[in-house]
Design an enzyme around this catalytic site. Structure first.
Site, short mmCIF file in Angstrom:
data_model
loop_
_atom_site.label_atom_id
_atom_site.label_comp_id
_atom_site.label_asym_id
_atom_site.label_seq_id
_atom_site.Cartn_x
_atom_site.Cartn_y
_atom_site.Cartn_z
N ASN A 24 0.83 -1.21 0.00
CA ASN A 24 0.00 0.00 0.00
C ASN A 24 0.86 1.26 0.00
O ASN A 24 0.50 2.27 -0.62
CB ASN A 24 -0.94 0.00 1.20
CG ASN A 24 -2.18 -0.84 0.95
OD1 ASN A 24 -3.05 -0.45 0.19
ND2 ASN A 24 -2.24 -2.02 1.56
N ARG A 100 0.30 -1.75 14.84
CA ARG A 100 0.35 -1.37 16.25
C ARG A 100 -0.89 -0.56 16.56
O ARG A 100 -1.34 0.25 15.73
CB ARG A 100 1.58 -0.49 16.56
CG ARG A 100 2.90 -1.03 16.12
CD ARG A 100 3.39 -2.18 16.95
NE ARG A 100 3.39 -1.92 18.37
CZ ARG A 100 3.52 -2.87 19.30
NH1 ARG A 100 3.63 -4.14 18.93
NH2 ARG A 100 3.52 -2.57 20.57
N ASN A 116 -6.25 5.25 8.02
CA ASN A 116 -5.86 3.84 8.10
C ASN A 116 -6.53 3.07 6.97
O ASN A 116 -7.65 3.39 6.55
CB ASN A 116 -6.31 3.26 9.45
CG ASN A 116 -5.87 1.82 9.63
OD1 ASN A 116 -4.72 1.46 9.34
ND2 ASN A 116 -6.78 0.97 10.11
N HIS A 118 -7.87 -0.77 6.08
CA HIS A 118 -8.22 -2.00 6.80
C HIS A 118 -8.87 -2.98 5.81
O HIS A 118 -9.72 -2.58 5.02
CB HIS A 118 -9.18 -1.68 7.95
CG HIS A 118 -9.53 -2.88 8.78
ND1 HIS A 118 -8.67 -3.39 9.73
CD2 HIS A 118 -10.62 -3.67 8.78
CE1 HIS A 118 -9.24 -4.46 10.29
NE2 HIS A 118 -10.42 -4.65 9.73
N SER A 145 -11.49 -0.87 3.52
CA SER A 145 -11.98 0.44 3.94
C SER A 145 -10.80 1.35 4.25
O SER A 145 -9.85 0.93 4.91
CB SER A 145 -12.81 0.34 5.24
OG SER A 145 -13.85 -0.61 5.11
N ASP A 154 -10.35 0.67 14.59
CA ASP A 154 -11.13 0.37 13.38
C ASP A 154 -12.58 0.84 13.46
O ASP A 154 -13.49 0.20 12.90
CB ASP A 154 -11.11 -1.15 13.08
CG ASP A 154 -9.70 -1.68 12.84
OD1 ASP A 154 -8.86 -0.90 12.38
OD2 ASP A 154 -9.45 -2.86 13.13
#
Ligand code: GAR
Length: 200
Positions: A24, A100, A116, A118, A145, A154
């Site tokens: 990514n 983390r 982030n 996920h 997502s 999350d």
């Protein structure tokens, strides 16, 4: 370059955090060469020698190892990261496979500026091994997502998502590869969406 994608002048300044393979991270760097007007100022990795670090070397992106094992607490680690990112004056920080849990020390220093990625359609399959969770659950569609990071893991607001089918004979590797292909598309787009807010 600026047809559908927003223009950022000067380009967005980004930092990226990664723990693993770094695909990514690489997709983001590649996007900055095409549609996403941004520069990746720094990659931080917590695992010396990880794939992301190797990719940074190949791509010519500055990379620093900030090993969590050298800190007394998650907060101390995050404080070191905040200092580094603030010194660089980045607009936003992208967690691209950062394995983390982050604390309010980082989250509050970059409110609405910490993104982030996920590997599930949140709010489904939060936490560890979202791909394994999806396979075990028997669902036939999962996805990925990009979301803003908030205090609970999350759960922050979704920026954008992509749905990914689960095929009958999928194993973890096959599904992971299919999800990664979508992650590589939505993560740069999520940065562009948020970047518009950051520059408003
Ligand atoms: C990605 O699938 C990302 O969604 C996941 O780690 C992988 C990193 O891949 N992140 C999480 O599970 C965070 N909870 P990469 O190192 O090839 O970019």
């Amino acid at each position: 370059m600026c047809s559908q994608w927003p223009c950022f002048d000067p380009p967005l300044r980004l930092a990226v955090m990664a723990s693993g393979s770094g695909s990514n991270f690489e997709a983001l760097v590649e996007a900055t060469k095409k549609k996403l007007q941004a520069t990746v100022e720094l990659l931080v990795v917590n695992n010396h020698g990880c794939g992301a670090q190797q990719r940074a070397q190949r791509l010519g992106v500055a990379c620093e190892v900030v090993d969590h094992r050298g800190f007394n607490s998650r907060e101390d680690l995050d404080a070191a990261l905040v200092k580094r990112f603030q010194d660089l004056g980045v607009d936003g920080v992208v967690m691209a496979g950062w394995m983390r849990i982050v604390t309010p020390v980082l989250i509050d220093a970059f409110t609405n500026r910490l993104i982030n990625i996920h590997p599930s359609l949140l709010p489904s399959f939060r936490g560890m091994d979202a791909i394994g969770q999806a396979l075990a659950s028997g669902v036939t569609i999962t996805g990925c997502s990009a979301h803003v990071v908030t205090a609970d893991v999350d759960t922050g607001p979704v920026i954008t998502q992509a749905a990914v089918p689960i095929h009958p004979n999928d194993d973890h590797a096959a599904l992971s590869a299919r999800i990664h292909r979508q992650e590589h598309k939505i993560l740069p787009w999520a940065v562009a969406i948020k970047g518009k807010e950051w520059r408003r």
